[in-house]
Structure formats: C-alpha cells, structure tokens
Design an enzyme around this catalytic site. Sequence first.
Site, PDB file in Angstrom:
ATOM      1  N   GLU A  81      42.855  20.201 -43.110  1.00 20.51           N
ATOM      2  CA  GLU A  81      42.938  19.006 -42.288  1.00 20.51           C
ATOM      3  C   GLU A  81      42.951  19.538 -40.811  1.00 20.51           C
ATOM      4  O   GLU A  81      43.762  20.450 -40.466  1.00 20.51           O
ATOM      5  CB  GLU A  81      44.304  18.418 -42.585  1.00 20.51           C
ATOM      6  CG  GLU A  81      44.951  17.538 -41.543  1.00 20.51           C
ATOM      7  CD  GLU A  81      43.726  16.275 -41.286  1.00 20.51           C
ATOM      8  OE1 GLU A  81      44.014  15.472 -42.141  1.00 20.51           O
ATOM      9  OE2 GLU A  81      43.332  16.054 -40.172  1.00 20.51           O
ATOM     10  N   GLU A  91      45.095   4.508 -48.891  1.00 16.09           N
ATOM     11  CA  GLU A  91      46.548   5.064 -48.037  1.00 16.09           C
ATOM     12  C   GLU A  91      46.977   4.077 -47.171  1.00 16.09           C
ATOM     13  O   GLU A  91      48.439   3.848 -47.270  1.00 16.09           O
ATOM     14  CB  GLU A  91      45.920   6.357 -47.350  1.00 16.09           C
ATOM     15  CG  GLU A  91      44.939   5.820 -46.547  1.00 16.09           C
ATOM     16  CD  GLU A  91      44.428   6.946 -45.640  1.00 16.09           C
ATOM     17  OE1 GLU A  91      44.809   8.171 -46.164  1.00 16.09           O
ATOM     18  OE2 GLU A  91      43.857   6.841 -44.334  1.00 16.09           O
ATOM     19  N   HIS A 103      41.455  21.683 -49.173  1.00 17.39           N
ATOM     20  CA  HIS A 103      41.877  20.759 -48.189  1.00 17.39           C
ATOM     21  C   HIS A 103      41.880  21.471 -46.993  1.00 17.39           C
ATOM     22  O   HIS A 103      42.543  22.234 -46.832  1.00 17.39           O
ATOM     23  CB  HIS A 103      43.273  20.002 -48.503  1.00 17.39           C
ATOM     24  CG  HIS A 103      43.348  18.720 -47.627  1.00 17.39           C
ATOM     25  ND1 HIS A 103      44.594  18.485 -47.215  1.00 17.39           N
ATOM     26  CD2 HIS A 103      42.414  17.859 -47.099  1.00 17.39           C
ATOM     27  CE1 HIS A 103      44.323  17.423 -46.293  1.00 17.39           C
ATOM     28  NE2 HIS A 103      43.130  17.168 -46.448  1.00 17.39           N
ATOM     29  N   HIS A 154      37.051  13.002 -44.560  1.00 16.90           N
ATOM     30  CA  HIS A 154      37.814  12.100 -44.371  1.00 16.90           C
ATOM     31  C   HIS A 154      37.846  12.054 -42.510  1.00 16.90           C
ATOM     32  O   HIS A 154      37.485  12.921 -42.173  1.00 16.90           O
ATOM     33  CB  HIS A 154      39.169  12.164 -44.701  1.00 16.90           C
ATOM     34  CG  HIS A 154      39.508  11.541 -46.345  1.00 16.90           C
ATOM     35  ND1 HIS A 154      40.534  10.733 -46.452  1.00 16.90           N
ATOM     36  CD2 HIS A 154      38.534  11.802 -47.243  1.00 16.90           C
ATOM     37  CE1 HIS A 154      40.314  10.289 -47.807  1.00 16.90           C
ATOM     38  NE2 HIS A 154      39.355  10.995 -48.339  1.00 16.90           N
ATOM     39  N   GLU A 169      38.513   2.624 -39.774  1.00 19.11           N
ATOM     40  CA  GLU A 169      39.580   2.059 -40.981  1.00 19.11           C
ATOM     41  C   GLU A 169      40.173   0.777 -40.491  1.00 19.11           C
ATOM     42  O   GLU A 169      41.132   0.921 -39.839  1.00 19.11           O
ATOM     43  CB  GLU A 169      40.513   3.462 -40.933  1.00 19.11           C
ATOM     44  CG  GLU A 169      39.897   4.492 -41.403  1.00 19.11           C
ATOM     45  CD  GLU A 169      41.197   5.709 -41.606  1.00 19.11           C
ATOM     46  OE1 GLU A 169      42.408   5.466 -41.485  1.00 19.11           O
ATOM     47  OE2 GLU A 169      40.643   6.821 -41.882  1.00 19.11           O
TER      48      GLU A 169
HETATM   49  C1  NOJ Z   1      44.274  11.036 -43.683  1.00 16.57           C
HETATM   50  C2  NOJ Z   1      43.408  11.168 -45.064  1.00 16.57           C
HETATM   51  O1  NOJ Z   1      42.677   9.784 -45.177  1.00 16.57           O
HETATM   52  C3  NOJ Z   1      44.284  11.199 -46.128  1.00 16.57           C
HETATM   53  O2  NOJ Z   1      43.633  11.187 -47.252  1.00 16.57           O
HETATM   54  C4  NOJ Z   1      45.059  12.406 -45.912  1.00 16.57           C
HETATM   55  O3  NOJ Z   1      45.781  12.761 -46.900  1.00 16.57           O
HETATM   56  C5  NOJ Z   1      45.740  12.587 -44.629  1.00 16.57           C
HETATM   57  N1  NOJ Z   1      45.004  12.174 -43.715  1.00 16.57           N
HETATM   58  C6  NOJ Z   1      46.362  14.142 -44.337  1.00 16.57           C
HETATM   59  O4  NOJ Z   1      45.126  15.073 -44.300  1.00 16.57           O
HETATM   60 CA    CA Z   2      42.005   8.429 -43.116  1.00 17.67          CA
END
Ligand code: NOJ
Ligand code: CA
Length: 691
Positions: free
Chosen positions: A393, A486, A391, A461, A188
């Site tokens: 994470e 983002e 999702h 991601h 990134e």
């Molecule tokens: C980073 C990801 O790139 C983003 O899309 C996501 O909303 C956040 N992490 C939280 O998972």
């Molecule tokens: Ca990211």
Amino acid sequence: MKFVPSTRIQTIAKHAALLFIALFHLTALTMCSKQNARHTIQSPDGRLTANFLLKSGEPMYMLNKGNQTVIDTSHLGYKFNSLPAMDGNFELVEATTDSHDETWTQPWGEEKDIRNNYNQLKVQLHNPAENVHLNLYFRIFNDGLGFRYEIPQLASYNQVEIASELTGFNFTGNHLSWWIPGDPDSYEYLYHETPLSKIDSANTPVTFKADDNLYVSIHEAALTNYAGMRLRRNEQDKNALKSDLVPWPDGIKVKADLPMQSPWRTIQVAETPGGLIESNMILNLNEPNKLDDLSYIKPMKYVGIWWGMHIGVNTWHAGPHHGATTENAKRYVDFASQHNIPGLLVEGWNKGWKSWLSGNNEQDYTQPYDDFNIQEVTRYAKEKNVGLIGHHETGGNIPMYEKQLEEAFQYLEDRGIHAVKTGYAGEMKPEGMHHHGQWMVNHYRRVVKTAHRHKVVIDAHEPIKPTGIRRTYPNMMTREGIRGMEYNAWSKGNPPSHHTILPFTRLLAGPADYTPGVFDVLLQQQHDKRKKLVSDKNLENRVHTTLAKQLALFVVFYSPLQMASDLVENYESHPAFKFIEDVPVDWQTTRVVNGEIGQYVTIARKDRHSEEWYIGSVTNKKKRTLNLSCSFLDSGKHYTAEVYKDGKTAHWKKNPTSYAIDTIEDIRKGSEIAVKLAGGGGAAIRLYPEE
Ligand code: NOJ
Ligand code: CA
C-alpha cells in the site's frame, strides 16, 4: 523604340490579367484539392464504415453502421505548448490501406483464441506553412473503430508538450448514457444513467444506447506514456463529447519525445448490449505479448486477511485486533488448502500502517510486523500448496515506493511469492500529480515491468484504468478501478443496479478485482464485536444483494485473480461455498445470454481446462424470471446443471440469505433453464457433462 498603340497595350494587359486570374484559380484549385479529401474503410463484414475527411485542411472523421450515423463528422488534432497547433492547414500527403486477419491465443482470459481482423487506413498529413506532419491510423473491425495519432520526428522539434487533444465524438442524438464522473484520481463511483447532455465530465468507458439496435461504448486502448482520456461535453452542442486529458501539475497534458504515438481512441459498436461484452477490440489494438517467461503467471481464486479490516473487526496495524498475525495467516492457509483456493492475500503484514492516510504514508515493504513470522507463514503455505499474495500500500506516496521498488520485489521473489496487490489509496505525492495522468501511467508500467523481472503478477488497486495492456504484459492481471465490495463495509454501499451496469461499462475495459463472495451480507456475526470497535453509524452498513447473487458475480465479473472476500469462518460448512470451490477463473470462451444495461445480465463461460460451463445471472432491485437458452452448449453432450438460486422468499433487503440448490439433468444444447431471480438477486449455475 517602337511605338505601341494604347489599344494594343490594353489588350496585352487584359490577356496578362486573364492569365494571372486563371493561374491563380489553378493554384487555388490544386491547393484546395490537396486540402480536401475523403477516404473510406469498411469493417470486414461491411457493416461499419469509417470516413477520414480533410475539409479545407481540417482533419475529421465519421463512423456509420449501415445508414445509421454512429459518430457524425468530428474533429481530430492537437494543440501544443510552443508549437503550432495541428488542427488545420493540412494537405494530404498519402493515404494507404491495409488489412489484417490472424487468430492469437491468450495465456489466460475470458476467451482463449481471439480473432484480430480489421481493415486499416493510414493517412499522412503535412502543413507546409509550419512544416509539421501528423499521421493518423484507423482500424475498423466488425465490433468497432479504433484510431490513433502519430507525430513523426519533425525537422525543428524533438519533443512536444500537448496542451489539448482535439478528438471529438459528435453523436447524432441525446442518447441514454452510463457514466462515472471524470475524477482524475478515482474511478470508484456509482454510475449515472442520464441523457448524454447531462454529462459534464466522465471517465471512460462511457456506454450509450443510441437506438434499440445500436449500443456504443467509448474508451481507449494501449494507454502508454500518455495521459488518461476523459470525455467532456462540448458546451455548444448537447450531443457532442470531446477528449479531455488528465493534466500534469503545470497544466500540460502530455510531454513526449518524437516520434510519438497516442493510445487508440476506441468506439465499440454492437446491436445488443451483450455484443459490447463479447467484443475483443480493445485487446486486439494492443501489441502482442512482450514477456519471455510466463511460467509464473497463474490465474487463481484467493481468500484474504482483508474483509475484517474493512468491517472493523481487525486492524492493518499491529495491536490487539491485528489481522495479519502468524496464527491467523495459518488459519487462512488451512482453509484455502482444504477448499481448492490456491491463493491467500495478506494485508497489514508490513510495518508502517499507522501512517497510512495520514498524508504521509511511510511503509516498509521488507519489514514484517513482529507478530507476523513471514518465514514460518511462507514455509507453511508452501507445505499446503497455497500461494501467498503480498501487499504494497503506497497511500499515493510514489517517491517512497519507487525508492523501495527493487528491493520490495526482490523480497517477494526471495520468498517465492509470485503475486502482489498494490494500492494507491491516498493523496498523490508529489503534490499535484494525478492517479490518471501521464506520470502515473508511466509509474504503473514501471511497476509491471519490475514485477516481471521478479516473476510477480500484479493486482493494482486505485490503478490507471485497463486499456488492454494485459495482452502485452500478461503479468498485469487484474486491478480495481471500480467501486468494489469494500464500499458496502464503510459507506452506503453499492445498490443492486450497480452489478447490472458494470459488465456494460467498467468491465468492457478489462478484468476487475471487485472481490465478490460475501455470504454474511448483513455483517451479522460481526455485529457485537463491531459495536465495540466502530461507530454506530457504520452498523447500518451491509451488502445490498442476495447470497445467490454473490455467487453469480464470480461468473458475471471476470477477474483472473478472483477473491472470495468474506471471512473464512463464514464459509466453513456452508453448502453454497461449493460453487466458489468449483468455479474456474480461466475460460475457453464467453457468451452473453441476455442483458439490458442496468436491469439484468446473464453470462455463460466455458472452463478452459474442462468441458464444464458456468452461468451467472444477476438482476437489479426488480425480481424477474429469465428463460436461459443454452444454445451455447456443445452439441451431442448431455449436462447436469447445479443451480444455486434465490430462495422462494429471498429479497436483497428483506431476506438476503435465503437460497436453494437444485439439480437438473439432461440439459442439452438448446435446452432452456428457467431461473427466478429475487429483487437484488441472482443465480449461479454449473453445467457438467453426464457420463
Ligand atoms: C483500498 C483498497 O481498495 C483495499 O482493497 C485495501 O484493503 C485498502 N485500500 C488498504 O490498502
Ligand atoms: Ca479502493
């Protein structure tokens, strides 16, 4: 005993000595010839030539385009932990050639039918002193060279620990280069545009302008059970780069059972920057599809409960500003179903978000927050024909995720959810592991395979970079691994040149979930609310493009899961949203109309399911007029063009939301469409056949 005169003895000794010398020379010569060899292959169109060279036992290669040297003589080989190096003392056992020509069909993609046409050279090497073998495969296409290592089963070893891969890329000049740092955990970054000699360490793809008619990009294909490759500059030579693999915590790069094959090292070569984009070499170097059932794999656009969290008007965790409430999700479902958007991503639906980025992310992928009635939301979405995107994470806590993997995917399958966005934002656990190391490459693959068993597609991601694996596992649809939208919400953002570099670098590797489509580029409507919720500093943040450029990105950046990322209230009754409603995500073919890396690029794509063509054109901060030649259109047809363009006074900084929509009739193959792009602007065009 017969007496032999001394002169006679001298003569015999002399003859013996001569014989010995001759024999010695003969052996040396045969040894020498076995240790020196050259084998050449050419691309099917004869323009590229690759040479394999064995020089006094050292394996090397070079690549030419006509009389231009693309890669000068460069090293090949390995160093190991407790195994003799494979970098010299080799003899050639055998060199065989082969050729291949087939056309295969992608289940989805930028191009439906792909020709896979190459000539192959297989070289088998043996080091008799150490009794080790190494094989090399070279495949030369019209658009570049791929090569890989194979270490067969060795008599005395079943496993290897690679300490370093010695692949070199010796360029012939200090070429202009586009690169991001070789961070082992993230891609990134904004791109550097510098001479090659300024690269210290870079993640691939790295792209080079070697000459006005010679563009080169280095990457890898089919990254499986191996560490991600970075490029490090050779300190002794400003024009030379070498492979630098991401290590395990103990410093070893790759731990593998024999026989093993490395990923392909790829050198894409084109006469124009756009030629790199049209290349399919990376996909061609991957194995064909291995999945049985593809029925659940569907390219689609999606909206999401997402941007609100990034700009600070919502939270992932439950509370007064929680984004993922039943009510909000239903509002998004309504919008999607009314506007031809088949998918809805919901982030922050599951318990555990307060622990994210705490260093110990502990989430539960089967426990929705109390204000998110998943049963009701899935029922409602199904009724409205909208597919939910789940999702996960992980925050980088891999043991925690792997423990739940099976039930997390079963949970999605039980609810008829066929897509999930995974995330790895955070420090890796176990400590010392890297996002781009072998252990994680294997983790990401395990997730893809588990997902397939539960009929789920992946949008990863903080992923490992794409290397064409989507050919083999088409449920690995898209991924981040890019400095996406983002960053505009919570950092200084992405400058206008970013979008004119990405198509020639990161996007050469494969689809990217950049998440375009923010219409409220100044984040204005959120201002008041944000003032209460986020620090003043962040109020300066904004998107650094015009609105028309946001539309153009839907064509320029390919992703089979393509997000319209703004809050849906910013799309309601907005005339420009019609383009997002219309634009497809699955293409018959792709043509690059024009482009200069870092300056501008125009891409035309034909819909896979209709006769419509779409064009996206973007510029850096410089305004410019481009005459788009429609030579790609189908002959005999007349088209109407709907042109979404920057307004007359538009400018990314001063007047970003000014736009206009024009209609031009009777466009035919070969017609020119002149588009004026504002500084930081763009144009998006839909071309549909006239009745
Ligand atoms: C980073 C990801 O790139 C983003 O899309 C996501 O909303 C956040 N992490 C939280 O998972
Ligand atoms: Ca990211």
